[in-house]
Structure formats: structure tokens, C-alpha cells
Scaffold this active site. Structure first.
Site, mmCIF file in Angstrom:
data_model
loop_
_atom_site.group_PDB
_atom_site.id
_atom_site.type_symbol
_atom_site.label_atom_id
_atom_site.label_comp_id
_atom_site.label_asym_id
_atom_site.label_seq_id
_atom_site.Cartn_x
_atom_site.Cartn_y
_atom_site.Cartn_z
ATOM 1 C CD GLN A 156 -3.277 -4.421 6.290
ATOM 2 O OE1 GLN A 156 -3.199 -3.385 5.848
ATOM 3 N NE2 GLN A 156 -3.725 -5.599 6.135
ATOM 4 C CE LYS B 132 -3.634 -2.449 2.080
ATOM 5 N NZ LYS B 132 -4.383 -3.274 3.105
ATOM 6 C CG ASP C 223 -11.655 -1.150 3.423
ATOM 7 O OD1 ASP C 223 -11.909 -1.046 2.410
ATOM 8 O OD2 ASP C 223 -11.085 -2.057 3.988
#
Ligand code: NAP
Length: 286
Positions: A96, A52, A119
Site C-alpha cells: 500500500q 480491499k 498492481d
């Protein structure tokens, strides 16, 4: 069998982002910033975070990885998130997953400002997704929809199975597929006789996280398989679906590879979502 590679779809999204960013640069706008929180030393998570970060660098986003020890407490993580929420430089916050077992992931995710929840995992943003008011959509499910569009795979009226019902993949994917007018069936660990039902579906999206739990020969002839699974094995990264097309050639029409399929799309959509949130923040700042 057609291999539905993620790379060309990801490249298309990257090109769109780059052209938008060149406009930003010409206007002297502050480039998007993504903050990633990584707790513990899960080797897979470390690799995903590195990818990422590399993509941020490639596209010209600024980014930071906040690495925290395995023993970090829930309230310590929440404190860091609250600071990021208040930091005007930060456009997107990504925690994460998975988090270590002593931490309640839901509590942590809920402390992310919905306007920086890159997200789409907070209750507020998941609610907006269900009511069609979401500004951004969860990275992996929306990446899968992008793949269907790119490869011209019709969803309307199709019988689609989604195996796995997590809030990160299966459940939002079901919703996005319904929005595309597919008929969706969802399966999970308590579903009975899944294998016997697989031949009913035109498209099957597998997001279970168990290596080779299904195989191509079990699906309907000419089915399309989306393998979301990412499982570490001595042979490297493998999916949830075994490619046994040597013994049954021409059984399925198309499938995503692992690696090189959905994983690339998750990162591309993360970048797209960060850009979308950053654009909103720049507008709000005017
Ligand atoms: P998760 O939260 O562990 O959810 C797994 C889902 O699979 C659950 O809904 C579970 O059912 C279901 N399940 C477990 N065993 C099953 C079985 N035998 N038959 C049918 N369903 C079963 O995992 P996740 O976060 O959704 O991730 C799933 C996989 O996708 C993992 O390999 C993960 O690494 C991968 N992933 C990949 C990407 C990418 O970018 N490619 C992104 C995210 C995740 P219950 O709800 O009943 O427990």
C-alpha cells in the site's frame, strides 16, 4: 449531467469473478490469496486496505494484511516480500502506497516477484505493458478503461487530457488510452496554463491529488470528466474537480463522483488481477 458511478461497473466485474470462482470451488481448486503490506499509520491507507480486505472476504479470496510500524526499514520490508514471493499460497502482493519517507518505494516494489505484482508496478511489468505483453494491467487505469466501456463512451479518435503522470495512474492510463486509439495529451506540475487548454478536450482524466484544483465550468461543453483524486477534507472524501454545475448547468456531459467512482473500480480490478495471477499459478503448478 450523467453521473458515472463505479458501483454497477464494479458489480459486473465481481459477478464475473464469482462465476469463475464457483467453477474453481466445484473443482476443489485453492482459492486466490492476496497479501497486502501496510507500513505506518496513514489513516487513508488504513481505510483503503480495509476496503480491499472486505472485498476479498466478500468474493471468497483469502487475504492477509501485514501491518508494519512506521519505523520499519526498507530491507525489513524487502525480506518480508521475499518470503511472500517464495510462498506458494500467495498469488498477489500489494504494497500500500505511499510508504514512509525514509523508504525508497521503487526499491521495495522491485523486490516483488513480477508474477505476483498485482498492481503491475514492477519495471518488468511496466515494460510488458508498453510492449503489449502484460498479463494484468495497473488497477486504477484499467478500472477507468472498464468504466468507459461500460458506459459506452467512445475513445477512438477523441482528444483526451490526462492530468498527472505518476507510474500508478497518469502514465499507464495514457498508454491504455493510446491503445484505445485516443489522442492523448499529458499534463503535470510543470505544465503551463493548463486551465486555458482544458476546453480543447473531449475527455479529461484528472489524477493530481489536490482538492478541487479544477471545476466543471472550465471544461469543454459536453466533456466527460474522470476524477481520480481522493483528498481528505473536513467534509469527507473529495475529488480533484469541483462540481460547480449549479452555476453552469449542462456544461459537461458526464463525470465520475468522488467517492463512488474510480475508487470502487481500483478495488474491483485488484480482485480481477489477483484472480488472473492465481489462475496462472494453478496452471503452472499442474
Ligand atoms: P502522485 O504520485 O502524487 O502524482 C500526482 C501527479 O499530479 C504528478 O504527476 C504531478 O506532477 C501532478 N501534479 C501535481 N500538481 C499539479 C498541478 N498543479 N497541475 C497539474 N499536475 C499536477 O499521485 P497519484 O498516486 O498519481 O494519485 C493522484 C490522486 O489520485 C491522489 O489524490 C490519489 O489519492 C488518487 N488515487 C486514487 C485512486 C483511486 O482508486 N481512485 C488510485 C490511486 C490514486 P509531477 O509529476 O510534475 O510532480
Amino acid at each position: 449531467m450523467i453521473v458515472l458511478k463505479g458501483a454497477p461497473v464494479s458489480q459486473k466485474i465481481q459477478t464475473e469473478i464469482e462465476s469463475e470462482l464457483s467453477l474453481w470451488k466445484s473443482q476443489g481448486m485453492q482459492l486466490p490469496h492476496l497479501s497486502v503490506i501496510l507500513v505506518g499509520t496513514n489513516p487513508a491507507s488504513e481505510i483503503y486496505v480495509k476496503r480491499k480486505q472486505e472485498m476479498c472476504k466478500k468474493l471468497g479470496f483469502s487475504s492477509e494484511v501485514i501491518k508494519l510500524g512506521e519505523e520499519t526499514t526498507e530491507s525489513e520490508i524487502q525480506k518480508i516480500i521475499l518470503n511472500l514471493n517464495q510462498n506458494l499460497k500467495v498469488d498477489g502482493i500489494l504494497v500500500q502506497l505511499p510508504l514512509p519517507n525514509h523508504i525508497n518505494a521503487r526499491n521495495v516494489l522491485e523486490s516483488i516477484d513480477a508474477g505476483k505484482d498485482v498492481d503491475c508496478l514492477t519495471e518488468k511489468n511496466l515494460g510488458k505493458l508498453l510492449t503489449d505483453r502484460a498479463i494484468i494491467k495497473p488497477c486504477t487505469p484499467s478500472g477507468i478503461i472498464e468504466m468507459f466501456k461500460f458506459y459506452g463512451i467512445e475513445l477512438r479518435g477523441k482528444n483526451i487530457a490526462v492530468i498527472g503522470r505518476s507510474l500508478i495512474v497518469g502514465t499507464p492510463l495514457m498508454h491504455l488510452l493510446l491503445k484505445e486509439n485516443a489522442s492523448v495529451s499529458i499534463f503535470h506540475s510543470k505544465s503551463e496554463n493548463i486551465s486555458q487548454q482544458l476546453k480543447n478536450f473531449d475527455i479529461v482524466c484528472v489524477a493530481v491529488g489536490k482538492a478541487n484544483i479544477f471545476k466543471y465550468s472550465e471544461f469543454k461543453k459536453d466533456a466527460v470528466i474522470i476524477d481520480v483524486g481522493m483528498n481528505r477534507s473536513p467534509d469527507g472524501l473529495i475529488g480533484d474537480v469541483l462540481n460547480d454545475s449549479d452555476s453552469t448547468p449542462n456544461q459537461i456531459k458526464a463525470a465520475t463522483p468522488v467517492p463512488g467512482g474510480v475508487g470502487l473500480m481500483t478495488i474491483a480490478m485488484l480482485m480481477k488481477n489477483t484472480l488472473t495471477l492465481a489462475a496462472l499459478h494453478r496452471k503452472q503448478a499442474l
